[in-house]
Write a protein that holds these residues in place. Sequence first.
Motif, PDB file in Angstrom:
ATOM      1  N   MET A 122       0.856  -1.105  -0.086  1.00 43.10           N
ATOM      2  CA  MET A 122      -0.076   0.013   0.133  1.00 43.10           C
ATOM      3  C   MET A 122       0.905   1.248   0.043  1.00 43.10           C
ATOM      4  SD  MET A 122      -3.459  -0.208   0.283  1.00 43.10           S
ATOM      5  CE  MET A 122      -4.799  -1.412   0.673  1.00 43.10           C
ATOM      6  N   ASN A 123       0.416   2.130  -0.854  1.00 37.53           N
ATOM      7  CA  ASN A 123       1.329   3.399  -0.746  1.00 37.53           C
ATOM      8  C   ASN A 123       0.898   4.363   0.271  1.00 37.53           C
ATOM      9  OD1 ASN A 123       2.522   5.768  -1.285  1.00 37.53           O
ATOM     10  ND2 ASN A 123       1.171   6.510  -2.856  1.00 37.53           N
ATOM     11  N   GLN A 124       1.798   4.500   1.404  1.00 42.39           N
ATOM     12  CA  GLN A 124       1.339   5.442   2.435  1.00 42.39           C
ATOM     13  C   GLN A 124       2.143   6.734   2.417  1.00 42.39           C
ATOM     14  OE1 GLN A 124       1.069   3.171   6.195  1.00 42.39           O
ATOM     15  NE2 GLN A 124      -0.105   1.543   5.374  1.00 42.39           N
ATOM     16  N   ASP A 125       2.483   7.182   1.254  1.00 41.98           N
ATOM     17  CA  ASP A 125       3.252   8.453   1.121  1.00 41.98           C
ATOM     18  C   ASP A 125       2.501   9.686   1.476  1.00 41.98           C
ATOM     19  OD1 ASP A 125       5.036  10.196   0.393  1.00 41.98           O
ATOM     20  OD2 ASP A 125       4.860   9.983  -2.075  1.00 41.98           O
ATOM     21  N   LEU A 126       3.037  10.318   2.538  1.00 35.22           N
ATOM     22  CA  LEU A 126       2.405  11.374   3.168  1.00 35.22           C
ATOM     23  C   LEU A 126       3.022  12.856   2.656  1.00 35.22           C
ATOM     24  CD1 LEU A 126       1.896  10.036   6.766  1.00 35.22           C
ATOM     25  CD2 LEU A 126      -0.043  10.112   4.747  1.00 35.22           C
ATOM     26  N   THR A 127       4.018  12.552   1.692  1.00 34.60           N
ATOM     27  CA  THR A 127       4.615  13.786   1.432  1.00 34.60           C
ATOM     28  C   THR A 127       4.076  14.907   1.014  1.00 34.60           C
ATOM     29  OG1 THR A 127       6.514  12.212   0.304  1.00 34.60           O
ATOM     30  CG2 THR A 127       6.693  14.645  -0.390  1.00 34.60           C
ATOM     31  N   GLY A 128       4.415  16.102   1.319  1.00 37.52           N
ATOM     32  CA  GLY A 128       3.709  17.373   1.439  1.00 37.52           C
ATOM     33  C   GLY A 128       2.442  17.702   2.293  1.00 37.52           C
ATOM     34  N   LEU A 129       1.957  16.579   3.188  1.00 36.32           N
ATOM     35  CA  LEU A 129       0.913  16.904   3.889  1.00 36.32           C
ATOM     36  C   LEU A 129       1.379  17.093   5.164  1.00 36.32           C
ATOM     37  CD1 LEU A 129      -1.205  13.544   3.073  1.00 36.32           C
ATOM     38  CD2 LEU A 129      -1.074  15.885   1.823  1.00 36.32           C
ATOM     39  N   VAL A 130       0.619  18.108   5.926  1.00 32.72           N
ATOM     40  CA  VAL A 130       0.976  18.792   7.290  1.00 32.72           C
ATOM     41  C   VAL A 130       0.027  18.058   8.363  1.00 32.72           C
ATOM     42  CG1 VAL A 130       1.047  20.558   8.838  1.00 32.72           C
ATOM     43  CG2 VAL A 130       1.645  20.962   6.218  1.00 32.72           C
ATOM     44  N   ALA A 131       0.603  17.452   9.399  1.00 32.05           N
ATOM     45  CA  ALA A 131      -0.082  16.967  10.489  1.00 32.05           C
ATOM     46  C   ALA A 131       0.128  17.662  11.758  1.00 32.05           C
ATOM     47  CB  ALA A 131       0.270  15.437  10.665  1.00 32.05           C
ATOM     48  N   ILE A 132      -1.063  17.524  12.702  1.00 25.05           N
ATOM     49  CA  ILE A 132      -0.958  17.907  13.750  1.00 25.05           C
ATOM     50  C   ILE A 132      -1.307  16.501  14.802  1.00 25.05           C
ATOM     51  CG2 ILE A 132      -2.269  19.059  15.702  1.00 25.05           C
ATOM     52  CD1 ILE A 132      -3.079  21.092  13.917  1.00 25.05           C
ATOM     53  N   VAL A 133      -0.454  16.239  15.737  1.00 23.76           N
ATOM     54  CA  VAL A 133      -0.606  15.364  16.517  1.00 23.76           C
ATOM     55  C   VAL A 133      -0.611  15.767  18.120  1.00 23.76           C
ATOM     56  CG1 VAL A 133       0.339  13.017  17.505  1.00 23.76           C
ATOM     57  CG2 VAL A 133       0.556  13.699  14.929  1.00 23.76           C
ATOM     58  N   THR A 134      -1.745  15.355  18.620  1.00 23.02           N
ATOM     59  CA  THR A 134      -2.133  16.024  19.922  1.00 23.02           C
ATOM     60  C   THR A 134      -1.591  14.893  20.901  1.00 23.02           C
ATOM     61  OG1 THR A 134      -4.242  15.147  20.472  1.00 23.02           O
ATOM     62  CG2 THR A 134      -3.892  17.253  19.332  1.00 23.02           C
ATOM     63  N   GLY A 135      -0.727  15.413  22.139  1.00 31.13           N
ATOM     64  CA  GLY A 135      -0.091  14.651  23.002  1.00 31.13           C
ATOM     65  C   GLY A 135       0.938  13.739  22.353  1.00 31.13           C
ATOM     66  N   GLY A 136       1.550  14.526  21.505  1.00 31.96           N
ATOM     67  CA  GLY A 136       2.795  13.647  20.665  1.00 31.96           C
ATOM     68  C   GLY A 136       3.996  13.681  21.238  1.00 31.96           C
ATOM     69  N   ALA A 137       4.161  14.247  22.432  1.00 29.31           N
ATOM     70  CA  ALA A 137       5.593  14.133  23.205  1.00 29.31           C
ATOM     71  C   ALA A 137       6.016  13.070  23.699  1.00 29.31           C
ATOM     72  CB  ALA A 137       5.779  15.274  24.212  1.00 29.31           C
ATOM     73  N   SER A 138       5.285  11.886  23.692  1.00 25.23           N
ATOM     74  CA  SER A 138       5.469  10.593  24.455  1.00 25.23           C
ATOM     75  C   SER A 138       4.599   9.458  24.173  1.00 25.23           C
ATOM     76  CB  SER A 138       5.812  10.479  25.994  1.00 25.23           C
ATOM     77  OG  SER A 138       4.249  10.937  26.446  1.00 25.23           O
TER      78      SER A 138
ATOM     79  N   ILE B 205      -3.101  22.438   6.549  1.00 29.87           N
ATOM     80  CA  ILE B 205      -3.421  21.500   7.536  1.00 29.87           C
ATOM     81  C   ILE B 205      -4.387  20.189   6.984  1.00 29.87           C
ATOM     82  CG2 ILE B 205      -4.279  20.491   9.749  1.00 29.87           C
ATOM     83  CD1 ILE B 205      -4.078  23.665  10.855  1.00 29.87           C
ATOM     84  N   ASP B 206      -3.659  19.156   6.805  1.00 26.61           N
ATOM     85  CA  ASP B 206      -3.979  17.938   6.120  1.00 26.61           C
ATOM     86  C   ASP B 206      -4.630  16.965   7.092  1.00 26.61           C
ATOM     87  OD1 ASP B 206      -3.476  18.541   3.220  1.00 26.61           O
ATOM     88  OD2 ASP B 206      -1.642  18.746   4.311  1.00 26.61           O
ATOM     89  N   ILE B 207      -3.894  16.693   8.115  1.00 33.63           N
ATOM     90  CA  ILE B 207      -4.181  15.583   8.904  1.00 33.63           C
ATOM     91  C   ILE B 207      -4.218  15.937  10.373  1.00 33.63           C
ATOM     92  CG2 ILE B 207      -3.176  13.200   9.900  1.00 33.63           C
ATOM     93  CD1 ILE B 207      -1.487  13.264   7.185  1.00 33.63           C
ATOM     94  N   LEU B 208      -5.274  15.597  11.119  1.00 34.29           N
ATOM     95  CA  LEU B 208      -5.478  15.616  12.642  1.00 34.29           C
ATOM     96  C   LEU B 208      -5.188  14.567  13.188  1.00 34.29           C
ATOM     97  CD1 LEU B 208      -5.865  17.479  15.347  1.00 34.29           C
ATOM     98  CD2 LEU B 208      -8.318  17.469  14.657  1.00 34.29           C
ATOM     99  N   VAL B 209      -4.431  14.363  14.236  1.00 35.49           N
ATOM    100  CA  VAL B 209      -4.736  13.001  15.023  1.00 35.49           C
ATOM    101  C   VAL B 209      -4.894  13.442  16.461  1.00 35.49           C
ATOM    102  CG1 VAL B 209      -3.527  10.937  15.858  1.00 35.49           C
ATOM    103  CG2 VAL B 209      -2.916  11.883  13.716  1.00 35.49           C
ATOM    104  N   ASN B 210      -6.137  13.254  16.861  1.00 39.80           N
ATOM    105  CA  ASN B 210      -6.610  13.633  18.332  1.00 39.80           C
ATOM    106  C   ASN B 210      -6.132  12.575  19.281  1.00 39.80           C
ATOM    107  OD1 ASN B 210      -8.034  16.209  18.208  1.00 39.80           O
ATOM    108  ND2 ASN B 210      -9.483  14.793  16.892  1.00 39.80           N
ATOM    109  N   ASN B 211      -5.161  12.265  19.799  1.00 38.21           N
ATOM    110  CA  ASN B 211      -4.283  11.545  20.723  1.00 38.21           C
ATOM    111  C   ASN B 211      -4.347  11.844  21.987  1.00 38.21           C
ATOM    112  OD1 ASN B 211      -2.468   8.788  20.957  1.00 38.21           O
ATOM    113  ND2 ASN B 211      -1.243  10.769  21.471  1.00 38.21           N
ATOM    114  N   ALA B 212      -4.212  12.925  22.399  1.00 35.84           N
ATOM    115  CA  ALA B 212      -3.837  13.423  23.880  1.00 35.84           C
ATOM    116  C   ALA B 212      -5.207  12.739  24.841  1.00 35.84           C
ATOM    117  CB  ALA B 212      -4.046  14.963  23.664  1.00 35.84           C
ATOM    118  N   GLY B 213      -4.698  12.288  25.717  1.00 38.59           N
ATOM    119  CA  GLY B 213      -5.630  11.728  26.713  1.00 38.59           C
ATOM    120  C   GLY B 213      -5.238  11.247  28.083  1.00 38.59           C
ATOM    121  N   ILE B 214      -5.973  11.440  29.065  1.00 38.20           N
ATOM    122  CA  ILE B 214      -5.409  10.700  30.496  1.00 38.20           C
ATOM    123  C   ILE B 214      -6.092   9.520  30.753  1.00 38.20           C
ATOM    124  CG2 ILE B 214      -4.688  13.034  31.071  1.00 38.20           C
ATOM    125  CD1 ILE B 214      -7.384  13.542  32.430  1.00 38.20           C
ATOM    126  N   GLY B 215      -5.488   8.895  31.596  1.00 40.40           N
ATOM    127  CA  GLY B 215      -6.010   7.547  32.280  1.00 40.40           C
ATOM    128  C   GLY B 215      -7.007   7.872  33.647  1.00 40.40           C
TER     129      GLY B 215
END
Length: 252
Positions: A1-17, A75-85
């Motif tokens: 599968m082609n998963q080339d993301l070249t040229g796209l801009v993504a935001i990843v929340t909670g992306g530090a760890s 902005i092309d991609i948003l990953v809503n990843n931030a969360g708490i347990g």
Amino acid sequence: MNQDLTGLVAIVTGGASGIGAAIAARLRAGGAAVAVFDLRPDTAPHADLALAVDVADDASVRAGVERVAAEFGRIDILVNNAGIGAQGTVETNTDDDWHRVLDVNVVSMARVSRAALPHLRRSPSASIVNTSSIAATAGLPQRALYSASKGAVAALTRAMAADHLREGIRVNAVNPGTADTPWVGRLLDSAPDPDAERAALEARQPHGRLVAAGEVADAVAYLTSPASGSTTGVALAVDGGMQELRLRPSTA
């Protein structure tokens, strides 16, 4: 599968760890420019832009999104990843616990998506991926509040997918099983017998081990890529079979 993301801009929340950092690394490896939103952006190991954003604060979120748009022009991609347990039953979690966890784990996804939507509508490859959990599909002990929040994420994902499909925006979720992350590591360290607790967590997943953060990141990369153009409203389980499989006990 082609998963080339070249040229796209993504935001990843909670992306530090943890899973967020693995997602940021994988999207960058695929060619995307990645902006990380985190309370501790200085610790983000994989980011083209790391910003101090509190996903529980609307002004902070809007400022972060506009900074990304100004920096990269799109902005092309948003990953809503931030969360708490959260641990406990409905008897032990307080109202304050419920308000805080639901705000961070659920409302924040609406908050960040709302701010990003005007930019995503202009993208030819717009995608949102929300991080849900096996807790959304399996009843786990001492996880009432956390499970409720992740179940809400699953329902929110389907509703968002219906609302925005005809705007050219796909919305999906990933449902990780118990993953080998710093957060899980801290839970294990606090257990009376960390080795026994790890063995129990590994045993409840049919493939017999914790999920690797990179495996979740690979699933997110697929869902955000043009290769998944006909996939929307899906919650992709990355859980070693825990959601769907019922294996007989091993005789080995």
